[in-house]
Enzyme design. Sequence first.
Site, mmCIF file in Angstrom:
data_model
loop_
_atom_site.group_PDB
_atom_site.id
_atom_site.type_symbol
_atom_site.label_atom_id
_atom_site.label_comp_id
_atom_site.label_asym_id
_atom_site.label_seq_id
_atom_site.Cartn_x
_atom_site.Cartn_y
_atom_site.Cartn_z
ATOM 1 N N HIS A 19 0.844 -1.200 0.000
ATOM 2 C CA HIS A 19 0.000 0.000 0.000
ATOM 3 C C HIS A 19 0.881 1.253 0.000
ATOM 4 O O HIS A 19 0.626 2.204 -0.736
ATOM 5 C CB HIS A 19 -0.903 0.022 1.245
ATOM 6 C CG HIS A 19 -1.903 -1.097 1.309
ATOM 7 N ND1 HIS A 19 -2.090 -1.870 2.426
ATOM 8 C CD2 HIS A 19 -2.788 -1.555 0.376
ATOM 9 C CE1 HIS A 19 -3.053 -2.768 2.200
ATOM 10 N NE2 HIS A 19 -3.486 -2.598 0.960
ATOM 11 N N LYS A 43 -16.535 -5.748 8.974
ATOM 12 C CA LYS A 43 -16.879 -7.143 9.270
ATOM 13 C C LYS A 43 -15.680 -8.058 8.993
ATOM 14 O O LYS A 43 -15.002 -7.904 7.981
ATOM 15 C CB LYS A 43 -18.042 -7.574 8.361
ATOM 16 C CG LYS A 43 -19.312 -7.810 9.149
ATOM 17 C CD LYS A 43 -20.328 -8.696 8.441
ATOM 18 C CE LYS A 43 -20.622 -8.298 7.015
ATOM 19 N NZ LYS A 43 -21.608 -9.141 6.355
ATOM 20 N N ARG A 92 -1.936 -6.431 -8.568
ATOM 21 C CA ARG A 92 -0.816 -7.332 -8.297
ATOM 22 C C ARG A 92 -0.693 -8.435 -9.329
ATOM 23 O O ARG A 92 0.360 -8.668 -9.886
ATOM 24 C CB ARG A 92 -0.975 -8.001 -6.924
ATOM 25 C CG ARG A 92 -0.496 -7.170 -5.797
ATOM 26 C CD ARG A 92 -1.120 -7.581 -4.516
ATOM 27 N NE ARG A 92 -2.551 -7.363 -4.561
ATOM 28 C CZ ARG A 92 -3.365 -7.520 -3.541
ATOM 29 N NH1 ARG A 92 -2.889 -7.960 -2.392
ATOM 30 N NH2 ARG A 92 -4.645 -7.263 -3.651
ATOM 31 N N SER A 130 -2.609 -7.933 2.733
ATOM 32 C CA SER A 130 -2.882 -7.822 4.167
ATOM 33 C C SER A 130 -3.167 -9.210 4.739
ATOM 34 O O SER A 130 -2.728 -9.537 5.849
ATOM 35 C CB SER A 130 -4.089 -6.911 4.408
ATOM 36 O OG SER A 130 -3.831 -5.619 3.942
HETATM 37 P P1 ADP Z 1 -9.629 -4.074 -0.904
HETATM 38 O O1 ADP Z 1 -10.365 -4.877 0.127
HETATM 39 O O2 ADP Z 1 -10.390 -2.873 -1.401
HETATM 40 O O3 ADP Z 1 -8.991 -4.840 -2.009
HETATM 41 P P2 ADP Z 1 -6.960 -3.774 0.175
HETATM 42 O O4 ADP Z 1 -6.577 -3.072 1.425
HETATM 43 O O5 ADP Z 1 -6.703 -5.229 0.086
HETATM 44 O O6 ADP Z 1 -8.467 -3.401 -0.039
HETATM 45 O O7 ADP Z 1 -6.232 -3.074 -1.061
HETATM 46 C C1 ADP Z 1 -6.403 -1.724 -1.348
HETATM 47 C C2 ADP Z 1 -5.765 -1.437 -2.705
HETATM 48 O O8 ADP Z 1 -4.365 -1.641 -2.629
HETATM 49 C C3 ADP Z 1 -6.249 -2.363 -3.825
HETATM 50 O O9 ADP Z 1 -6.296 -1.614 -5.022
HETATM 51 C C4 ADP Z 1 -5.174 -3.407 -3.899
HETATM 52 O O10 ADP Z 1 -5.099 -3.982 -5.182
HETATM 53 C C5 ADP Z 1 -3.953 -2.563 -3.606
HETATM 54 N N1 ADP Z 1 -2.861 -3.390 -3.088
HETATM 55 C C6 ADP Z 1 -2.869 -4.183 -2.002
HETATM 56 N N2 ADP Z 1 -1.675 -4.797 -1.828
HETATM 57 C C7 ADP Z 1 -0.889 -4.377 -2.844
HETATM 58 C C8 ADP Z 1 0.452 -4.667 -3.267
HETATM 59 N N3 ADP Z 1 1.208 -5.531 -2.597
HETATM 60 N N4 ADP Z 1 0.924 -4.060 -4.384
HETATM 61 C C9 ADP Z 1 0.113 -3.211 -5.068
HETATM 62 N N5 ADP Z 1 -1.156 -2.908 -4.749
HETATM 63 C C10 ADP Z 1 -1.655 -3.471 -3.656
#
Ligand code: ADP
Length: 162
Positions: A19, A43, A92, A130
């Site tokens: 992120h 949730k 990703r 995450s």
């Molecule tokens: P969501 O539940 O909306 O997917 P996330 O917190 O998992 O929320 O991800 C938020 C954003 O960050 C998404 O666009 C996701 O693709 C991007 N993202 C998460 N991890 C990475 C990573 N390792 N590299 C690039 N983008 C990422």
Amino acid sequence: MNRHIAIYPGSFDPFTNGHLDIVRRGLEIFDTIIIAVARNSEKNSLFSIAERIDMISRLIEHDPRLKVETFDGLLVDYAVSKGARVILRGLRAVTDFEFEFQMAQMNHTVCEQVETLFMMTAPECAYLSSSIVKEVGRLNGDISQFVPPLVRDELLKKFGHN
Ligand code: ADP
């Protein structure tokens, strides 16, 4: 409408180096990025919305171009209310694509003035999510290369490993 504000929405449960990488690179393009923690992600989350906001606030406090908020309801409505024309998302793997494609199409149909912009993950973050960080953290694995130090500390506390 301000062209230089982007909304970076997500669950951020918790915020990882993946992120952080998207945010850093996003700042090369946008004047302001609002990291928007989706309220509907409460949730089944490990961290409450308040805990996530608190961690992200501490991570970004040195940079006035970054803000963190939570939002409810339609993402495009929230973006418009903030004067943002762009929703920033990270990609990703191909597996991210279908869902992101559908969301972006839907959002654009609902609100034509808002565009979704995708940034490819940095190669070193390609496998990072995450969920995987939580899994490794739960099992007391070393997560220090995947998350900022303060997130690592909060994860260790959550899992009672400190
Ligand atoms: P969501 O539940 O909306 O997917 P996330 O917190 O998992 O929320 O991800 C938020 C954003 O960050 C998404 O666009 C996701 O693709 C991007 N993202 C998460 N991890 C990475 C990573 N390792 N590299 C690039 N983008 C990422």
